[in-house]
Design an enzyme around this catalytic site. Structure first.
Site, mmCIF file in Angstrom:
data_model
loop_
_atom_site.group_PDB
_atom_site.id
_atom_site.type_symbol
_atom_site.label_atom_id
_atom_site.label_comp_id
_atom_site.label_asym_id
_atom_site.label_seq_id
_atom_site.Cartn_x
_atom_site.Cartn_y
_atom_site.Cartn_z
ATOM 1 N N ARG A 26 0.824 -1.225 0.000
ATOM 2 C CA ARG A 26 0.000 0.000 0.000
ATOM 3 C C ARG A 26 0.848 1.261 0.000
ATOM 4 N NH1 ARG A 26 -5.371 0.232 1.849
ATOM 5 N NH2 ARG A 26 -6.196 -1.819 2.252
ATOM 6 N N ARG B 181 -2.838 7.177 1.117
ATOM 7 C CA ARG B 181 -3.239 8.359 1.875
ATOM 8 C C ARG B 181 -2.207 8.924 2.834
ATOM 9 N NH1 ARG B 181 -8.662 5.981 4.134
ATOM 10 N NH2 ARG B 181 -7.398 4.115 3.937
ATOM 11 N N ARG C 26 -6.043 13.359 -4.982
ATOM 12 C CA ARG C 26 -7.383 12.841 -4.698
ATOM 13 C C ARG C 26 -8.392 13.940 -4.375
ATOM 14 N NH1 ARG C 26 -8.993 8.560 -2.622
ATOM 15 N NH2 ARG C 26 -10.877 9.694 -3.016
ATOM 16 N N ASP D 39 -7.335 -1.554 -6.989
ATOM 17 C CA ASP D 39 -7.780 -2.148 -5.723
ATOM 18 C C ASP D 39 -8.094 -3.614 -5.972
ATOM 19 O OD1 ASP D 39 -8.637 -1.356 -2.841
ATOM 20 O OD2 ASP D 39 -10.203 -2.690 -3.549
ATOM 21 N N TYR E 18 -15.639 -10.109 1.121
ATOM 22 C CA TYR E 18 -16.266 -8.818 0.830
ATOM 23 C C TYR E 18 -17.615 -9.000 0.124
ATOM 24 C CZ TYR E 18 -12.073 -6.059 1.960
ATOM 25 O OH TYR E 18 -11.025 -5.445 2.597
HETATM 26 O O1 1CP Z 1 0.156 1.109 -3.226
HETATM 27 C C1 1CP Z 1 -0.431 0.037 -3.399
HETATM 28 O O2 1CP Z 1 -0.198 -0.969 -2.692
HETATM 29 C C2 1CP Z 1 -1.369 -0.125 -4.574
HETATM 30 C C3 1CP Z 1 -2.731 0.149 -4.327
HETATM 31 C C4 1CP Z 1 -3.630 -0.724 -3.474
HETATM 32 C C5 1CP Z 1 -3.585 -2.083 -3.152
HETATM 33 C C6 1CP Z 1 -2.505 -3.091 -3.452
HETATM 34 C C7 1CP Z 1 -4.833 -0.217 -2.945
HETATM 35 C C8 1CP Z 1 -5.270 1.186 -3.069
HETATM 36 N N1 1CP Z 1 -5.518 -1.221 -2.370
HETATM 37 C C9 1CP Z 1 -4.773 -2.395 -2.463
HETATM 38 C C10 1CP Z 1 -5.124 -3.725 -2.013
HETATM 39 C C11 1CP Z 1 -6.239 -3.899 -1.068
HETATM 40 N N2 1CP Z 1 -7.456 -3.279 -1.032
HETATM 41 C C12 1CP Z 1 -6.228 -4.874 -0.059
HETATM 42 C C13 1CP Z 1 -5.109 -5.869 0.151
HETATM 43 C C14 1CP Z 1 -3.976 -5.284 0.904
HETATM 44 C C15 1CP Z 1 -4.115 -5.213 2.376
HETATM 45 O O3 1CP Z 1 -4.594 -6.178 2.993
HETATM 46 O O4 1CP Z 1 -3.674 -4.190 2.933
HETATM 47 C C16 1CP Z 1 -7.442 -4.804 0.632
HETATM 48 C C17 1CP Z 1 -7.885 -5.638 1.812
HETATM 49 C C18 1CP Z 1 -8.224 -3.801 0.003
HETATM 50 C C19 1CP Z 1 -9.613 -3.393 0.346
HETATM 51 C C20 1CP Z 1 -9.663 -1.947 0.619
HETATM 52 N N3 1CP Z 1 -9.726 -0.994 -0.351
HETATM 53 C C21 1CP Z 1 -9.502 -1.287 1.856
HETATM 54 C C22 1CP Z 1 -9.336 -2.003 3.209
HETATM 55 C C23 1CP Z 1 -10.335 -1.675 4.259
HETATM 56 C C24 1CP Z 1 -11.659 -2.374 4.157
HETATM 57 O O5 1CP Z 1 -12.676 -1.685 4.330
HETATM 58 O O6 1CP Z 1 -11.685 -3.593 3.971
HETATM 59 C C25 1CP Z 1 -9.505 0.087 1.605
HETATM 60 C C26 1CP Z 1 -9.381 1.221 2.602
HETATM 61 C C27 1CP Z 1 -9.656 0.245 0.193
HETATM 62 C C28 1CP Z 1 -9.627 1.514 -0.589
HETATM 63 C C29 1CP Z 1 -8.277 1.857 -1.053
HETATM 64 N N4 1CP Z 1 -7.514 1.054 -1.880
HETATM 65 C C30 1CP Z 1 -6.327 1.676 -2.159
HETATM 66 C C31 1CP Z 1 -6.312 2.930 -1.479
HETATM 67 C C32 1CP Z 1 -5.217 3.947 -1.537
HETATM 68 C C33 1CP Z 1 -7.541 3.032 -0.787
HETATM 69 C C34 1CP Z 1 -8.002 4.219 0.025
HETATM 70 C C35 1CP Z 1 -8.944 5.026 -0.793
HETATM 71 C C36 1CP Z 1 -8.800 6.491 -0.620
HETATM 72 O O7 1CP Z 1 -7.872 7.101 -1.176
HETATM 73 O O8 1CP Z 1 -9.647 7.078 0.066
#
Ligand code: 1CP
Length: 332
Positions: free
Chosen positions: A22, A26, A35, A71, A143
């Site tokens: 990640r 943010r 964003r 994502d 999910y």
């Molecule tokens: O930088 C990177 O790693 C690339 C981008 C990336 C990746 C690999 C994002 C962007 N998401 C992910 C994978 C992801 N998404 C996972 C697997 C990794 C982990 O376990 O940490 C999971 C579980 C998700 C699901 C998800 N999407 C969450 C987790 C919380 C939940 O409610 O289950 C969240 C917060 C998101 C949104 C998201 N995805 C990525 C970002 C930067 C964000 C935040 C969105 C924003 O900017 O507001």
């Protein structure tokens, strides 16, 4: 070969490669700034914006890997499932039968991810490895059945216990789609692909062995690039996780990395495993933790420095810079 690919091939190196799960997101002011003008899904769909976000942490910190900005839920939208992000995915819960009946992934509807990979491949320095990724069947099912993230993923756990043809069909549908999605990313320039199984760890060992790991194995089998499988919270099943057949395994922060590597046995690479909370402390503690990590891995070929889970959005960027410096100073 790049440093990260050398590590995946278990070659000895002067220092281990480093990237952070990640790493685009943010905690970076430049991400938050972008964003303010573009929505999350819009940023993923526009290859120029997604490329810019992918490159932000590479420019700032010089990581050895660039993971494409998308994502784990992105390809589900291309299977006809509508969702919003707040900040995690939110959707109307599906039944197992509905998941089993989802159409094949329409690769044309995820072509922007392929285009982003092509652009990133052109932009990164030659020594930086481009990483593609997907969500594993178990985590995506969590999910889909629950309608979003949760503390306990009870609908998933109930379905995994119940088992039967519908569960097999649902996992099979998700696995086929993710195999095609990762193959597309490799064609477009991903040099390594990672399968995120973020919530598999809620399952007891037996269900990991009989359902989650085989589903992940069927995603990764036959792909034409090195693979990484990351399932945090499976310290109770490390002896079985090798059945996934990946080239490398992500290790979370709960188990000391040398013990985890021992349990995984020889012949695989590992990535990990600093506690993301460590990056909320200070450079002195970060340097000490990196020294401890590198002492535990002791130059063993196949170590990729990473966190034990995704970076927290409250992380001060200076602390990430301290992590990068500590890994580089540790050069042997
Ligand atoms: O930088 C990177 O790693 C690339 C981008 C990336 C990746 C690999 C994002 C962007 N998401 C992910 C994978 C992801 N998404 C996972 C697997 C990794 C982990 O376990 O940490 C999971 C579980 C998700 C699901 C998800 N999407 C969450 C987790 C919380 C939940 O409610 O289950 C969240 C917060 C998101 C949104 C998201 N995805 C990525 C970002 C930067 C964000 C935040 C969105 C924003 O900017 O507001």
């Amino acid at each position: 070969m790049t440093r990260l690919l050398e590590a995946l091939a278990l070659r000895p190196l002067d220092r281990p490669p480093l990237w952070v799960m990640r790493q685009a997101g943010r905690y970076l002011p430049e991400y938050r700034e972008l964003r303010r003008r573009h929505g999350f899904q819009e940023s993923i769909r526009d290859p120029r914006i997604a490329t810019e976000i992918t490159m932000q942490p590479i420019r700032r910190f010089g990581f050895d890997g660039a993971i494409v900005f998308a994502d784990i839920m992105t390809p589900l939208e291309a299977m006809g499932v509508d969702m919003t992000f707040d900040p995690g995915p939110k959707l109307a819960p599906l039944t197992l039968a509905e998941v089993a009946d989802l159409p094949d992934l329409d690769l044309d509807r995820v072509s922007s991810v392929a285009e982003t990979l092509r652009l990133v491949r052109k932009e990164v320095p030659a020594e930086v490895t481009v990483i593609g990724f997907a969500g594993a069947p178990t985590t995506r099912l969590a999910y889909l059945l629950g309608g979003g993230g949760s503390k306990d993923y009870l609908p998933l756990r109930r379905a995994m216990h119940t088992g039967g043809g519908e569960l097999e069909a649902a996992l099979g549908t998700l696995a086929r789609a993710m195999h095609a999605y990762l193959a597309m990313q490799i064609d477009a320039g991903a040099q390594v692909v990672q399968l995120f199984d973020s919530w598999a760890g809620v399952l007891p060992r037996e269900l990991l062995e009989t359902r989650a790991f085989p589903a992940a194995a069927s995603v990764l089998g036959g792909l034409d690039a090195p693979t990484i499988y990351f399932a945090p919270g499976v310290g109770h099943a490390l002896g079985a996780v090798r059945s996934v057949g990946a080239d490398a395994y992500g290790v979370d922060w709960r188990v000391p990395i040398d013990e985890a590597w021992e349990a995984l046995r020889s012949g695989v690479a590992v990535h990990g495993n600093l506690d993301p909370a460590l990056l909320l402390t200070d450079p002195t503690r970060i340097r000490a933790a990196v020294a401890d990590l590198l002492a535990r891995t002791d130059g063993r070929p196949g170590h990729i420095v990473n966190l034990g889970h995704g970076i927290d959005r409250r992380t001060p960027p200076e602390n990430v810079a301290a992590l990068v410096a500590a890994v580089r100073d540790g050069e042997r």
